[in-house]
Design an enzyme around this catalytic site. Sequence first.
Site, PDB file in Angstrom:
ATOM      1  N   SER A  49       0.850  -1.197   0.000  1.00 29.69           N
ATOM      2  CA  SER A  49       0.000   0.000   0.000  1.00 29.69           C
ATOM      3  C   SER A  49       0.883   1.243   0.000  1.00 29.69           C
ATOM      4  O   SER A  49       0.617   2.215  -0.721  1.00 29.69           O
ATOM      5  CB  SER A  49      -0.867   0.059   1.262  1.00 29.69           C
ATOM      6  OG  SER A  49      -1.218  -1.204   1.710  1.00 29.69           O
ATOM      7  N   TYR A 138      -1.036 -11.361   2.920  1.00 27.64           N
ATOM      8  CA  TYR A 138      -1.161  -9.969   3.359  1.00 27.64           C
ATOM      9  C   TYR A 138      -2.612  -9.735   3.770  1.00 27.64           C
ATOM     10  O   TYR A 138      -3.485  -9.610   2.922  1.00 27.64           O
ATOM     11  CB  TYR A 138      -0.724  -9.037   2.224  1.00 27.64           C
ATOM     12  CG  TYR A 138      -0.785  -7.548   2.517  1.00 27.64           C
ATOM     13  CD1 TYR A 138      -1.103  -7.043   3.772  1.00 27.64           C
ATOM     14  CD2 TYR A 138      -0.482  -6.631   1.513  1.00 27.64           C
ATOM     15  CE1 TYR A 138      -1.134  -5.685   4.023  1.00 27.64           C
ATOM     16  CE2 TYR A 138      -0.513  -5.261   1.753  1.00 27.64           C
ATOM     17  CZ  TYR A 138      -0.843  -4.792   3.004  1.00 27.64           C
ATOM     18  OH  TYR A 138      -0.883  -3.437   3.231  1.00 27.64           O
ATOM     19  N   LYS A 166       1.362 -11.202   6.969  1.00 28.43           N
ATOM     20  CA  LYS A 166       1.549  -9.804   7.381  1.00 28.43           C
ATOM     21  C   LYS A 166       0.216  -9.371   7.950  1.00 28.43           C
ATOM     22  O   LYS A 166      -0.781  -9.275   7.224  1.00 28.43           O
ATOM     23  CB  LYS A 166       1.946  -8.959   6.175  1.00 28.43           C
ATOM     24  CG  LYS A 166       1.830  -7.455   6.395  1.00 28.43           C
ATOM     25  CD  LYS A 166       2.617  -6.741   5.324  1.00 28.43           C
ATOM     26  CE  LYS A 166       1.955  -5.493   4.782  1.00 28.43           C
ATOM     27  NZ  LYS A 166       1.559  -4.530   5.786  1.00 28.43           N
ATOM     28  N   THR A 168      -2.010  -6.863   9.401  1.00 26.76           N
ATOM     29  CA  THR A 168      -2.287  -5.434   9.588  1.00 26.76           C
ATOM     30  C   THR A 168      -3.707  -5.290  10.113  1.00 26.76           C
ATOM     31  O   THR A 168      -4.657  -5.047   9.351  1.00 26.76           O
ATOM     32  CB  THR A 168      -2.090  -4.645   8.277  1.00 26.76           C
ATOM     33  OG1 THR A 168      -0.791  -4.936   7.753  1.00 26.76           O
ATOM     34  CG2 THR A 168      -2.187  -3.142   8.524  1.00 26.76           C
ATOM     35  N   GLY A 190       1.722  -5.349  11.219  1.00 24.08           N
ATOM     36  CA  GLY A 190       1.556  -4.373  10.133  1.00 24.08           C
ATOM     37  C   GLY A 190       1.191  -2.976  10.578  1.00 24.08           C
ATOM     38  O   GLY A 190       1.219  -2.044   9.775  1.00 24.08           O
ATOM     39  N   ILE A 207       6.384  -4.933   9.416  1.00 24.53           N
ATOM     40  CA  ILE A 207       6.493  -4.308   8.093  1.00 24.53           C
ATOM     41  C   ILE A 207       5.740  -2.987   8.187  1.00 24.53           C
ATOM     42  O   ILE A 207       4.530  -2.992   8.476  1.00 24.53           O
ATOM     43  CB  ILE A 207       5.856  -5.205   7.012  1.00 24.53           C
ATOM     44  CG1 ILE A 207       6.593  -6.541   6.906  1.00 24.53           C
ATOM     45  CG2 ILE A 207       5.839  -4.481   5.658  1.00 24.53           C
ATOM     46  CD1 ILE A 207       5.910  -7.596   6.026  1.00 24.53           C
ATOM     47  N   SER A 209       5.243   1.427   7.102  1.00 23.63           N
ATOM     48  CA  SER A 209       5.527   2.618   6.287  1.00 23.63           C
ATOM     49  C   SER A 209       6.414   3.603   7.046  1.00 23.63           C
ATOM     50  O   SER A 209       7.319   4.210   6.479  1.00 23.63           O
ATOM     51  CB  SER A 209       4.217   3.313   5.915  1.00 23.63           C
ATOM     52  OG  SER A 209       3.561   3.794   7.080  1.00 23.63           O
TER      53      SER A 209
HETATM   54  O1  NGF Z   1      -0.082   2.012   5.135  1.00 23.73           O
HETATM   55  C1  NGF Z   1      -0.652   1.050   5.543  1.00 23.73           C
HETATM   56  C2  NGF Z   1      -2.042   0.783   5.116  1.00 23.73           C
HETATM   57  N1  NGF Z   1      -0.126   0.174   6.402  1.00 23.73           N
HETATM   58  C3  NGF Z   1       1.235   0.235   6.810  1.00 23.73           C
HETATM   59  C4  NGF Z   1       1.914  -1.100   6.739  1.00 23.73           C
HETATM   60  O2  NGF Z   1       1.082  -2.122   7.184  1.00 23.73           O
HETATM   61  C5  NGF Z   1       2.535  -1.328   5.381  1.00 23.73           C
HETATM   62  C6  NGF Z   1       1.457   0.735   8.205  1.00 23.73           C
HETATM   63  O3  NGF Z   1       2.821   0.887   8.352  1.00 23.73           O
HETATM   64  C7  NGF Z   1       1.551  -1.655   4.339  1.00 23.73           C
HETATM   65  O4  NGF Z   1       0.421  -1.879   4.602  1.00 23.73           O
HETATM   66  C8  NGF Z   1       1.975  -1.758   2.959  1.00 23.73           C
HETATM   67  O5  NGF Z   1       2.798  -0.974   2.484  1.00 23.73           O
HETATM   68  O6  NGF Z   1       1.445  -2.618   2.287  1.00 23.73           O
HETATM   69  C9  NGF Z   1       0.747   2.061   8.463  1.00 23.73           C
HETATM   70  O7  NGF Z   1       1.038   2.977   7.448  1.00 23.73           O
HETATM   71  C10 NGF Z   1       1.176   2.659   9.788  1.00 23.73           C
HETATM   72  O8  NGF Z   1       1.009   1.732  10.800  1.00 23.73           O
HETATM   73  C11 NGF Z   1       0.372   3.938  10.083  1.00 23.73           C
HETATM   74  O9  NGF Z   1      -0.963   3.628  10.328  1.00 23.73           O
HETATM   75  O10 NGF Z   1      -2.862   1.596   5.788  1.00 23.73           O
END
Ligand code: NGF
Length: 294
Positions: A49, A138, A166, A168, A190, A207, A209
């Site tokens: 994402s 995922y 993963k 989330t 996640g 994992i 962002s």
């Molecule tokens: O950004 C999202 C989706 N989720 C990310 C993470 O799970 C990575 C998370 O880090 C991810 O989903 C992907 O790149 O596929 C969030 O951004 C973070 O916890 C802030 O809420 O919403």
Amino acid sequence: MKNEDLKGLYSALLISFNEDGSINEQGIREIIRHNIDKMKVDGLYVGGSTGENFLLSTDEKKRIFEIAKDEAKSDIKLIAQVGSMNVYEAIELAKFTTDLGYDAISAVTPFYYKFSFEEIKEYYEMIINSVDNRLIVYSIPFLTGVNINVEQFGELFKNEKIIGVKFTAADFYLLERVRKAYPEHLIYAGFDEMMLSASVLNVDGAIGSTFNLNGIRARKIVELVKEGKIDEARELQHITNDFITDVLNNGLYSTLKTCLELQGVHAGYSRRPMKSASEAQKQRAKEIYEKYLK
Ligand code: NGF
């Protein structure tokens, strides 16, 4: 590489775009280098994402997978998110990234239509049985609307090439149940803002962002939990969550990109229809950067 060697902290790779929406190769390389050299992550999750992946053409996804492998080489671990509403595209990307040497593939649960679990299982079987690789499911129910329960994870894990998930979601009851039921499978947290709680439940990695910028602090939380220093870990999670709350309020990916730009990394624009940071958001991002990252 053994499955257990895939444990660790992975940045969900941000992708740099030019103003016209095209891929900014130099910017992507800089983000990757920043993650390896400064954030010291164990690996990258490419095509998630965070990578604005679901807005891209198959050729663009392939190019990004190529750039990431070319820049990272074998310095860190690479997981390719290949999942797609179009299972044939997912298979094509699974083959492509396996040939490139990605350590594992991952695929989001198919979304939009209300697929039955049998259909979801078949989707995963089709993808992983097309390649000599391993797959991480995922699961991100708040975006896909797809919930997988403990028994269904067990059904998926019957295929020995499906090695983990993963996770989330904020469902810590489910996370605990899955951890207990499948101790040999890999679970990656996640949600960065819930890493302390996930670490206490003994996940195998995370994992995220925000690790593109907050990777060092995130790793420290995991280490403190392993050492049993929960009070210290909680303090760091509080700081982390002050940062994440401010980032979410200002626009997740655009704020992270602006913060990277402030560190001299050309993280660029977002891909339409995702909005890039406005002048006001850039100003706010600068305050966030100065408060938490300088
Ligand atoms: O950004 C999202 C989706 N989720 C990310 C993470 O799970 C990575 C998370 O880090 C991810 O989903 C992907 O790149 O596929 C969030 O951004 C973070 O916890 C802030 O809420 O919403």
